[in-house]
Design a protein around this motif. Structure first.
Motif, short mmCIF file in Angstrom:
data_model
loop_
_atom_site.label_atom_id
_atom_site.label_comp_id
_atom_site.label_asym_id
_atom_site.label_seq_id
_atom_site.Cartn_x
_atom_site.Cartn_y
_atom_site.Cartn_z
N PHE A 1 0.83 -1.20 0.00
CA PHE A 1 0.00 0.00 0.00
C PHE A 1 0.87 1.25 0.00
O PHE A 1 0.60 2.21 -0.72
N GLY A 2 1.91 1.26 0.83
CA GLY A 2 2.79 2.42 0.91
C GLY A 2 3.51 2.70 -0.39
O GLY A 2 3.61 3.86 -0.82
N ALA A 3 4.00 1.66 -1.04
CA ALA A 3 4.75 1.82 -2.28
C ALA A 3 3.87 2.34 -3.42
O ALA A 3 4.37 2.91 -4.39
N ARG A 4 2.57 2.16 -3.30
CA ARG A 4 1.64 2.62 -4.34
C ARG A 4 0.95 3.93 -3.96
O ARG A 4 -0.04 4.31 -4.56
N GLY A 5 1.48 4.59 -2.96
CA GLY A 5 1.03 5.93 -2.64
C GLY A 5 -0.27 6.07 -1.87
O GLY A 5 -0.80 7.17 -1.74
N TRP A 6 -0.80 4.98 -1.32
CA TRP A 6 -2.07 5.07 -0.61
C TRP A 6 -2.04 6.04 0.58
O TRP A 6 -3.04 6.72 0.82
N PRO A 7 -0.95 6.14 1.31
CA PRO A 7 -0.95 7.08 2.44
C PRO A 7 -1.19 8.53 2.05
O PRO A 7 -1.66 9.33 2.85
N SER A 8 -0.91 8.91 0.80
CA SER A 8 -1.08 10.31 0.39
C SER A 8 -2.08 10.48 -0.76
O SER A 8 -2.24 11.58 -1.26
N ARG A 9 -2.74 9.41 -1.17
CA ARG A 9 -3.74 9.53 -2.24
C ARG A 9 -4.91 10.39 -1.78
O ARG A 9 -5.19 10.52 -0.60
N SER A 10 -5.62 10.92 -2.78
CA SER A 10 -6.83 11.68 -2.47
C SER A 10 -8.04 10.86 -2.88
O SER A 10 -7.92 9.87 -3.60
N GLY A 11 -9.20 11.26 -2.41
CA GLY A 11 -10.43 10.57 -2.74
C GLY A 11 -11.05 9.94 -1.51
O GLY A 11 -10.38 9.73 -0.49
N ALA A 12 -12.32 9.64 -1.62
CA ALA A 12 -13.08 9.14 -0.47
C ALA A 12 -12.53 7.82 0.06
O ALA A 12 -12.41 7.63 1.28
N TRP A 13 -12.18 6.89 -0.83
CA TRP A 13 -11.68 5.59 -0.39
C TRP A 13 -10.34 5.75 0.33
O TRP A 13 -10.13 5.22 1.42
N ASP B 1 -9.16 8.43 1.73
CA ASP B 1 -9.40 9.15 2.99
C ASP B 1 -9.89 8.19 4.07
O ASP B 1 -9.45 8.27 5.22
N ARG B 2 -10.81 7.30 3.70
CA ARG B 2 -11.35 6.35 4.68
C ARG B 2 -10.24 5.42 5.18
O ARG B 2 -10.14 5.17 6.39
N LEU B 3 -9.42 4.89 4.29
CA LEU B 3 -8.33 4.01 4.72
C LEU B 3 -7.34 4.75 5.61
O LEU B 3 -6.83 4.20 6.58
N ARG B 4 -7.09 6.00 5.30
CA ARG B 4 -6.14 6.79 6.09
C ARG B 4 -6.66 7.00 7.51
O ARG B 4 -5.91 6.94 8.47
N GLU B 5 -7.98 7.22 7.65
CA GLU B 5 -8.52 7.50 8.99
C GLU B 5 -8.71 6.24 9.84
O GLU B 5 -8.77 6.32 11.06
N LEU B 6 -8.79 5.08 9.21
CA LEU B 6 -8.96 3.85 9.98
C LEU B 6 -7.71 3.51 10.77
O LEU B 6 -6.59 3.69 10.27
N THR C 1 9.06 -2.46 10.32
CA THR C 1 8.29 -1.77 9.30
C THR C 1 8.32 -0.28 9.60
O THR C 1 8.19 0.13 10.74
N ASP C 2 8.49 0.52 8.55
CA ASP C 2 8.45 1.97 8.69
C ASP C 2 6.99 2.40 8.71
O ASP C 2 6.32 2.42 7.69
N LEU C 3 6.47 2.73 9.89
CA LEU C 3 5.08 3.12 10.03
C LEU C 3 4.85 4.60 9.75
O LEU C 3 3.73 5.07 9.78
N GLY C 4 5.92 5.32 9.45
CA GLY C 4 5.78 6.74 9.20
C GLY C 4 4.99 7.07 7.95
O GLY C 4 4.56 8.19 7.76
N ARG C 5 4.79 6.11 7.08
CA ARG C 5 4.12 6.37 5.82
C ARG C 5 2.62 6.60 5.94
O ARG C 5 2.04 7.32 5.17
N TRP C 6 1.99 5.91 6.87
CA TRP C 6 0.53 5.89 6.88
C TRP C 6 0.02 6.22 8.28
O TRP C 6 0.38 5.55 9.26
N ALA C 7 -0.83 7.23 8.38
CA ALA C 7 -1.36 7.67 9.67
C ALA C 7 -2.13 6.55 10.36
O ALA C 7 -2.68 5.66 9.72
N ASN C 8 -2.17 6.63 11.68
CA ASN C 8 -2.96 5.70 12.51
C ASN C 8 -2.49 4.25 12.41
O ASN C 8 -3.30 3.33 12.45
N SER C 9 -1.20 4.03 12.29
CA SER C 9 -0.65 2.68 12.17
C SER C 9 0.08 2.27 13.43
O SER C 9 0.80 3.07 14.03
N THR C 10 -0.10 1.02 13.82
CA THR C 10 0.52 0.47 15.02
C THR C 10 1.05 -0.92 14.71
O THR C 10 0.35 -1.72 14.08
#
Length: 187
Positions: free
Chosen positions: A63-75, A77-82, A91-100
């Protein structure tokens, strides 16, 4: 207590991941526009119903390599907030918000997570993780989007097992013109 839902794209012959340059993105590219639109809506609706994501390291990095952490759009946005829980060593968790990162043995960590989260925890991809969860009987539902092609070789969702596990068909649905969504629950 949360429910673990495995959501996989699978070929007719049961392959979930193929090596040698044929990755998950290629599956999407091999179907027509109508099927792509219907699949994207299905995935977005699934994300709206999820309360958290559970991912293996390779899927998280995919997901990170394909730009999902910074993509725009409703889908996106929803994945980013989950909340995203990653079963991984380093794993480098800095790419995607709300990751543990979950630590400790997988089955113990996921059992504890099921007690903490309410609602659905959706597992995307993550073949090795999915197999471990299935073997530990921690899966409450399987959602298999079946693609209309035979791959022949590759990583399968169901490998060798130590016991027969019965599943009940909970739902079937056509997605677009050529995809089938099969939903199973433990019997």
């Amino acid at each position: 207590m949360a429910r673990i839902v495995i959501s996989e794209n699978v070929s007719v012959d049961g392959v979930v991941e193929v090596g040698d340059g044929f990755d998950r993105g290629d599956w999407y590219g091999r179907i027509g526009a109508t099927d792509r639109e219907a699949w994207a809506k299905l995935e977005y609706d699934e994300a709206l119903g999820a309360d958290a994501l559970l991912l293996g390291r390779r899927t998280y990095e995919w997901f990170g390599a394909r730009g999902w952490p910074s993509r725009s759009g409703a889908w996106a946005d929803r994945l980013r907030e989950l909340p995203k829980y990653v079963v991984a060593g380093e794993t480098d968790l800095g790419r995607w918000a709300n990751s543990t990162v979950l630590t400790g043995p997988v089955t113990e960590a996921v059992t504890a997570l099921k007690r903490e989260v309410r609602g659905e925890i959706v597992v995307y991809g993550s073949g090795r993780l999915a197999r471990a969860l299935l073997a530990a009987e921690l899966v409450d539902e399987l959602r298999l989007v079946t693609y209309p092609f035979v791959v022949g070789a590759g990583e399968r969702l169901f490998g060798a097992t130590d016991a027969v596990r019965s599943l009940g068909l909970a739902d079937t649905r056509t997605v677009g013109e050529n995809l089938a969504l099969l939903t199973y629950r433990p019997a």
